[in-house]
Design an enzyme around this catalytic site. Structure first.
Site, PDB file in Angstrom:
ATOM      1  N   PHE A 274       0.829  -1.220   0.000  1.00 49.51           N
ATOM      2  CA  PHE A 274       0.000   0.000   0.000  1.00 49.51           C
ATOM      3  C   PHE A 274       0.864   1.271   0.000  1.00 49.51           C
ATOM      4  CE2 PHE A 274      -2.183   2.781   3.385  1.00 49.51           C
ATOM      5  CZ  PHE A 274      -2.792   3.594   2.447  1.00 49.51           C
ATOM      6  N   ILE A 275       1.631   1.489   1.061  1.00 54.40           N
ATOM      7  CA  ILE A 275       2.365   2.768   1.146  1.00 54.40           C
ATOM      8  C   ILE A 275       3.553   2.761   0.182  1.00 54.40           C
ATOM      9  CG2 ILE A 275       3.509   4.413   2.679  1.00 54.40           C
ATOM     10  CD1 ILE A 275       2.059   3.095   5.037  1.00 54.40           C
TER      11      ILE A 275
ATOM     12  N   GLY B 149      -5.993  -6.843  23.468  1.00 54.24           N
ATOM     13  CA  GLY B 149      -4.906  -5.856  23.644  1.00 54.24           C
ATOM     14  C   GLY B 149      -5.108  -4.588  22.835  1.00 54.24           C
TER      15      GLY B 149
ATOM     16  N   ALA C 250       5.353  -4.928  18.640  1.00 55.08           N
ATOM     17  CA  ALA C 250       6.601  -5.350  19.297  1.00 55.08           C
ATOM     18  C   ALA C 250       7.669  -5.655  18.248  1.00 55.08           C
ATOM     19  CB  ALA C 250       6.344  -6.573  20.169  1.00 55.08           C
ATOM     20  N   SER C 251       7.249  -6.261  17.129  1.00 49.38           N
ATOM     21  CA  SER C 251       8.239  -6.574  16.083  1.00 49.38           C
ATOM     22  C   SER C 251       8.749  -5.283  15.426  1.00 49.38           C
ATOM     23  CB  SER C 251       7.650  -7.536  15.038  1.00 49.38           C
ATOM     24  OG  SER C 251       6.655  -6.894  14.271  1.00 49.38           O
TER      25      SER C 251
ATOM     26  N   TYR D 290       5.502 -15.538 -11.817  1.00 48.31           N
ATOM     27  CA  TYR D 290       6.730 -15.786 -11.056  1.00 48.31           C
ATOM     28  C   TYR D 290       6.871 -17.206 -10.522  1.00 48.31           C
ATOM     29  CZ  TYR D 290       6.850 -10.699 -10.972  1.00 48.31           C
ATOM     30  OH  TYR D 290       6.849  -9.384 -11.324  1.00 48.31           O
TER      31      TYR D 290
ATOM     32  N   ALA E 241       9.101  -2.853   3.681  1.00 46.48           N
ATOM     33  CA  ALA E 241       8.608  -4.245   3.716  1.00 46.48           C
ATOM     34  C   ALA E 241       8.343  -4.693   5.148  1.00 46.48           C
ATOM     35  CB  ALA E 241       9.620  -5.181   3.062  1.00 46.48           C
TER      36      ALA E 241
ATOM     37  N   ASP F 118       3.516   4.491  14.777  1.00 48.87           N
ATOM     38  CA  ASP F 118       3.272   5.062  16.114  1.00 48.87           C
ATOM     39  C   ASP F 118       2.870   3.984  17.124  1.00 48.87           C
ATOM     40  OD1 ASP F 118       0.721   4.526  15.117  1.00 48.87           O
ATOM     41  OD2 ASP F 118      -0.092   6.519  15.511  1.00 48.87           O
ATOM     42  N   GLU F 119       2.538   2.778  16.621  1.00 49.56           N
ATOM     43  CA  GLU F 119       2.082   1.721  17.536  1.00 49.56           C
ATOM     44  C   GLU F 119       3.182   1.261  18.489  1.00 49.56           C
ATOM     45  OE1 GLU F 119      -0.408  -1.333  16.080  1.00 49.56           O
ATOM     46  OE2 GLU F 119      -1.508   0.019  14.775  1.00 49.56           O
TER      47      GLU F 119
ATOM     48  N   GLU G 227       5.258  -7.304   7.579  1.00 51.24           N
ATOM     49  CA  GLU G 227       3.905  -7.776   7.837  1.00 51.24           C
ATOM     50  C   GLU G 227       3.254  -6.638   8.621  1.00 51.24           C
ATOM     51  OE1 GLU G 227       2.303 -10.394   6.839  1.00 51.24           O
ATOM     52  OE2 GLU G 227       3.970 -11.440   5.876  1.00 51.24           O
TER      53      GLU G 227
HETATM   54  P1  NAD Z   1       1.419  -3.594   3.296  1.00 52.17           P
HETATM   55  O1  NAD Z   1       1.104  -4.794   4.105  1.00 52.17           O
HETATM   56  O2  NAD Z   1       0.369  -3.004   2.425  1.00 52.17           O
HETATM   57  O3  NAD Z   1       2.688  -3.862   2.365  1.00 52.17           O
HETATM   58  C1  NAD Z   1       3.817  -4.563   2.811  1.00 52.17           C
HETATM   59  C2  NAD Z   1       4.650  -4.949   1.596  1.00 52.17           C
HETATM   60  O4  NAD Z   1       5.823  -5.642   2.064  1.00 52.17           O
HETATM   61  C3  NAD Z   1       3.920  -5.901   0.632  1.00 52.17           C
HETATM   62  O5  NAD Z   1       4.121  -5.492  -0.693  1.00 52.17           O
HETATM   63  C4  NAD Z   1       4.580  -7.251   0.908  1.00 52.17           C
HETATM   64  O6  NAD Z   1       4.549  -8.116  -0.210  1.00 52.17           O
HETATM   65  C5  NAD Z   1       5.993  -6.831   1.292  1.00 52.17           C
HETATM   66  N1  NAD Z   1       6.673  -7.820   2.116  1.00 52.17           N
HETATM   67  C6  NAD Z   1       6.181  -8.440   3.233  1.00 52.17           C
HETATM   68  N2  NAD Z   1       7.062  -9.342   3.693  1.00 52.17           N
HETATM   69  C7  NAD Z   1       8.149  -9.272   2.863  1.00 52.17           C
HETATM   70  C8  NAD Z   1       9.388  -9.976   2.827  1.00 52.17           C
HETATM   71  N3  NAD Z   1       9.687 -10.915   3.726  1.00 52.17           N
HETATM   72  N4  NAD Z   1      10.274  -9.666   1.851  1.00 52.17           N
HETATM   73  C9  NAD Z   1       9.970  -8.727   0.910  1.00 52.17           C
HETATM   74  N5  NAD Z   1       8.801  -8.044   0.901  1.00 52.17           N
HETATM   75  C10 NAD Z   1       7.897  -8.319   1.866  1.00 52.17           C
HETATM   76  O7  NAD Z   1       1.958  -2.525   4.350  1.00 52.17           O
HETATM   77  P2  NAD Z   1       1.823  -0.935   4.347  1.00 52.17           P
HETATM   78  O8  NAD Z   1       0.559  -0.556   5.028  1.00 52.17           O
HETATM   79  O9  NAD Z   1       2.124  -0.421   2.992  1.00 52.17           O
HETATM   80  O10 NAD Z   1       3.019  -0.563   5.347  1.00 52.17           O
HETATM   81  C11 NAD Z   1       4.332  -0.338   4.857  1.00 52.17           C
HETATM   82  C12 NAD Z   1       5.244  -0.008   6.021  1.00 52.17           C
HETATM   83  O11 NAD Z   1       4.753   1.140   6.710  1.00 52.17           O
HETATM   84  C13 NAD Z   1       5.330  -1.100   7.078  1.00 52.17           C
HETATM   85  O12 NAD Z   1       6.648  -1.178   7.526  1.00 52.17           O
HETATM   86  C14 NAD Z   1       4.387  -0.643   8.184  1.00 52.17           C
HETATM   87  O13 NAD Z   1       4.815  -1.143   9.429  1.00 52.17           O
HETATM   88  C15 NAD Z   1       4.566   0.860   8.090  1.00 52.17           C
HETATM   89  N6  NAD Z   1       3.424   1.671   8.538  1.00 52.17           N
HETATM   90  C16 NAD Z   1       2.173   1.443   8.035  1.00 52.17           C
HETATM   91  C17 NAD Z   1       1.112   2.269   8.420  1.00 52.17           C
HETATM   92  C18 NAD Z   1      -0.287   2.071   7.886  1.00 52.17           C
HETATM   93  O14 NAD Z   1      -1.212   2.725   8.360  1.00 52.17           O
HETATM   94  N7  NAD Z   1      -0.509   1.220   6.897  1.00 52.17           N
HETATM   95  C19 NAD Z   1       1.356   3.322   9.325  1.00 52.17           C
HETATM   96  C20 NAD Z   1       2.645   3.498   9.825  1.00 52.17           C
HETATM   97  C21 NAD Z   1       3.686   2.687   9.408  1.00 52.17           C
HETATM   98  O1  DAU Z   2      -1.006   3.335  13.673  1.00 54.17           O
HETATM   99  C1  DAU Z   2      -0.310   2.864  12.558  1.00 54.17           C
HETATM  100  C2  DAU Z   2      -0.772   1.462  12.228  1.00 54.17           C
HETATM  101  O2  DAU Z   2      -2.071   1.576  11.645  1.00 54.17           O
HETATM  102  C3  DAU Z   2       0.162   0.731  11.266  1.00 54.17           C
HETATM  103  O3  DAU Z   2       1.401   0.554  11.877  1.00 54.17           O
HETATM  104  C4  DAU Z   2      -0.422  -0.633  10.864  1.00 54.17           C
HETATM  105  O4  DAU Z   2       0.411  -1.243   9.889  1.00 54.17           O
HETATM  106  C5  DAU Z   2      -1.803  -0.414  10.268  1.00 54.17           C
HETATM  107  O5  DAU Z   2      -2.399  -1.657   9.972  1.00 54.17           O
HETATM  108  C6  DAU Z   2      -2.680   0.376  11.245  1.00 54.17           C
HETATM  109  O6  DAU Z   2      -2.973  -0.437  12.416  1.00 54.17           O
HETATM  110  P1  DAU Z   2      -4.426  -0.452  13.080  1.00 54.17           P
HETATM  111  O7  DAU Z   2      -4.599  -1.696  13.838  1.00 54.17           O
HETATM  112  O8  DAU Z   2      -4.689   0.837  13.776  1.00 54.17           O
HETATM  113  O9  DAU Z   2      -5.318  -0.456  11.727  1.00 54.17           O
HETATM  114  P2  DAU Z   2      -6.665  -1.225  11.363  1.00 54.17           P
HETATM  115  O10 DAU Z   2      -7.152  -0.646  10.074  1.00 54.17           O
HETATM  116  O11 DAU Z   2      -6.527  -2.703  11.456  1.00 54.17           O
HETATM  117  O12 DAU Z   2      -7.659  -0.771  12.524  1.00 54.17           O
HETATM  118  C7  DAU Z   2      -7.963   0.603  12.758  1.00 54.17           C
HETATM  119  C8  DAU Z   2      -8.897   0.677  13.943  1.00 54.17           C
HETATM  120  O13 DAU Z   2     -10.167   0.102  13.562  1.00 54.17           O
HETATM  121  C9  DAU Z   2      -8.443  -0.138  15.138  1.00 54.17           C
HETATM  122  O14 DAU Z   2      -8.815   0.556  16.336  1.00 54.17           O
HETATM  123  C10 DAU Z   2      -9.223  -1.443  15.036  1.00 54.17           C
HETATM  124  C11 DAU Z   2     -10.521  -1.007  14.383  1.00 54.17           C
HETATM  125  N1  DAU Z   2     -11.162  -1.994  13.488  1.00 54.17           N
HETATM  126  C12 DAU Z   2     -10.420  -2.568  12.507  1.00 54.17           C
HETATM  127  C13 DAU Z   2     -10.973  -3.495  11.645  1.00 54.17           C
HETATM  128  C14 DAU Z   2     -10.143  -4.134  10.549  1.00 54.17           C
HETATM  129  C15 DAU Z   2     -12.504  -2.294  13.627  1.00 54.17           C
HETATM  130  O15 DAU Z   2     -13.200  -1.754  14.523  1.00 54.17           O
HETATM  131  N2  DAU Z   2     -13.073  -3.185  12.774  1.00 54.17           N
HETATM  132  C16 DAU Z   2     -12.360  -3.817  11.784  1.00 54.17           C
HETATM  133  O16 DAU Z   2     -12.932  -4.654  11.038  1.00 54.17           O
END
Ligand code: NAD
Ligand code: DAU
Length: 349
Positions: free
Chosen positions: A12-13, A290, A158-159, A348, A86, A132-133, A88
């Site tokens: 995504f990002i 949690g 934690a990871s 692939y 990259a 920020d988590e 999870e």
């Molecule tokens: P995402 O899950 O959409 O994308 C993760 C990407 O990493 C995928 O393309 C996946 O194929 C790749 N990937 C996973 N395991 C891999 C591996 N072992 N080797 C190579 N590639 C691998 O995640 P995202 O939401 O785009 O988040 C990207 C980064 O930003 C992450 O590090 C996440 O912790 C951080 N982040 C996300 C958010 C958010 O709200 N989504 C907010 C803050 C920080």
């Molecule tokens: O704060 C940054 C984090 O934001 C990133 O580090 C993570 O990668 C990203 O996944 C996101 O984590 P959250 O757990 O906050 O996002 P999520 O979209 O899963 O959930 C947002 C809020 O909504 C959370 O309080 C849980 C709640 N939720 C989520 C889902 C999927 C629901 O109430 N119902 C749902 O079905």
């Protein structure tokens, strides 16, 4: 930065970031996108990039858990800068199956740092994208600053916390030129529909239940993904080495309010035939174990040092996001049916 390694660039990002730096930022160097295409990695997120930037963009399907493979990539492509996305990324999955989170988020980051250390003479920057988590949960008041103590509550956070510590340690111990960003919740185009906002948009469109965890009053600080990409690029170009920067949207919202806004926006854009309200689909379900109550970012540092502030308000960002999902029904369909995974297998193996 001539040869920039971007990990996780098909997620995504990462895909929004690649689009941003190649199309909008004026970056003239080469982007090497390394992604092993998990369920969250989708080459379709970068449709058109390979053709439009064939001299500047290379995709390699590879796994950051594989030290040998990553070492070869550093060597072959003369990598001189890294932007590490990259991971999870989904908290609920980390509760069900934490193993991949430890392997990719911690060991994978360690492997990248080791490769950067081996090539230290030529590495100008290792930017680590974090969350920020890592700071845990706030009470009703206060904000996370860069000085807030780490207190992660899920296997995911934690990871990520462990990976942040490793990055910092490589700066202190080996002098590797690093920067770290800790960002709040992103939303926008290409987000996998397991996360709150795209899940609610797509379920609401299909008339499915909208599962809200607990009492729905948990608060997140929402940031439009392009604003995040701009912030990362600012840090990469002008941030001080060894520093961390918090990035947030100044957009604290309760989950229930987000879901109601999505329902109301959709009702306006596509009125339901029976004139009902999509809010009727909201279903309160068992809480996430949690579950952090509140996140809120103080982004004074990046704002004062680098002049960054978010452009989108939540109102403008959510409209753009809903419109994007309405306009990209083929992408949505292929993601929902898993067809994109079949394509990856054919391409692939
Ligand atoms: P995402 O899950 O959409 O994308 C993760 C990407 O990493 C995928 O393309 C996946 O194929 C790749 N990937 C996973 N395991 C891999 C591996 N072992 N080797 C190579 N590639 C691998 O995640 P995202 O939401 O785009 O988040 C990207 C980064 O930003 C992450 O590090 C996440 O912790 C951080 N982040 C996300 C958010 C958010 O709200 N989504 C907010 C803050 C920080
Ligand atoms: O704060 C940054 C984090 O934001 C990133 O580090 C993570 O990668 C990203 O996944 C996101 O984590 P959250 O757990 O906050 O996002 P999520 O979209 O899963 O959930 C947002 C809020 O909504 C959370 O309080 C849980 C709640 N939720 C989520 C889902 C999927 C629901 O109430 N119902 C749902 O079905």
């Amino acid at each position: 930065m001539q040869n920039l390694l971007i990990t996780g660039g098909s997620g995504f990002i990462g895909s929004n970031f690649i689009q941003y730096i190649l199309r909008d930022s004026g970056f003239q160097g080469r982007v090497v996108n390394v992604d092993n295409l998990t369920y969250a990695g989708n080459p379709e997120n970068l449709t058109g990039i390979e053709d439009a930037f064939h001299n500047q963009y290379i995709f390699i399907r590879s796994d950051i858990r594989d030290l040998g493979a990553i070492r070869d990539i550093f060597q072959e492509f003369d990598i001189d800068a890294v932007c590490h996305f990259a991971a999870e990324s989904h908290v609920d999955r980390s509760i069900m199956e934490p193993d991949a989170f430890i392997q990719t988020n911690i060991v994978g980051t360690f492997n990248l740092l080791e490769c950067a250390r081996i090539h230290q003479g030529q590495i100008t920057l290792f930017h680590h994208v974090s969350t920020d988590e890592v700071f845990g949960s706030l009470g009703e008041t206060g904000f996370f600053t860069e000085a807030t103590a780490y207190s992660p509550n899920s296997p995911y956070s934690a990871s990520k916390a462990a990976s942040d510590h490793l990055v910092r340690a490589y700066f202190k111990t080996y002098g590797l030129p690093v920067t770290i960003s800790n960002c709040s919740n992103n939303y926008g185009p290409y987000q996998f529909p397991e996360k709150l906002i795209p899940l609610m948009i797509l379920n609401a469109l299909e008339g499915k239940p909208l599962p809200v965890y607990g009492d729905g009053k948990n608060i997140r600080d929402w940031l439009y993904v392009k604003d995040h990409c701009i912030a990362i690029w600012e840090i990469m170009r002008h941030g001080r080495k060894g520093e961390t920067y918090n990035i947030g949207g100044r957009n604290e919202m309760e989950n229930i309010r987000i879901v109601e806004m999505i329902c109301d926006n959709l009702d306006q854009m596509i009125p339901p035939e029976d004139r009902s309200s999509r809010r009727e689909l909201i279903t309160f379900v068992k809480d996430r174990p949690g579950h952090d109550r509140r996140y809120a970012i103080d982004c004074t540092k990046i704002s004062n040092e680098l002049g960054w502030t978010p452009v989108e308000t939540f109102e403008t960002g959510i409209c753009k996001t809903i419109q994007w999902y309405l306009d990209h029904t083929e992408w949505v369909e292929r993601v929902k049916t898993g067809e994109y995974q079949n394509w990856i297998k054919k391409q692939y193996g």
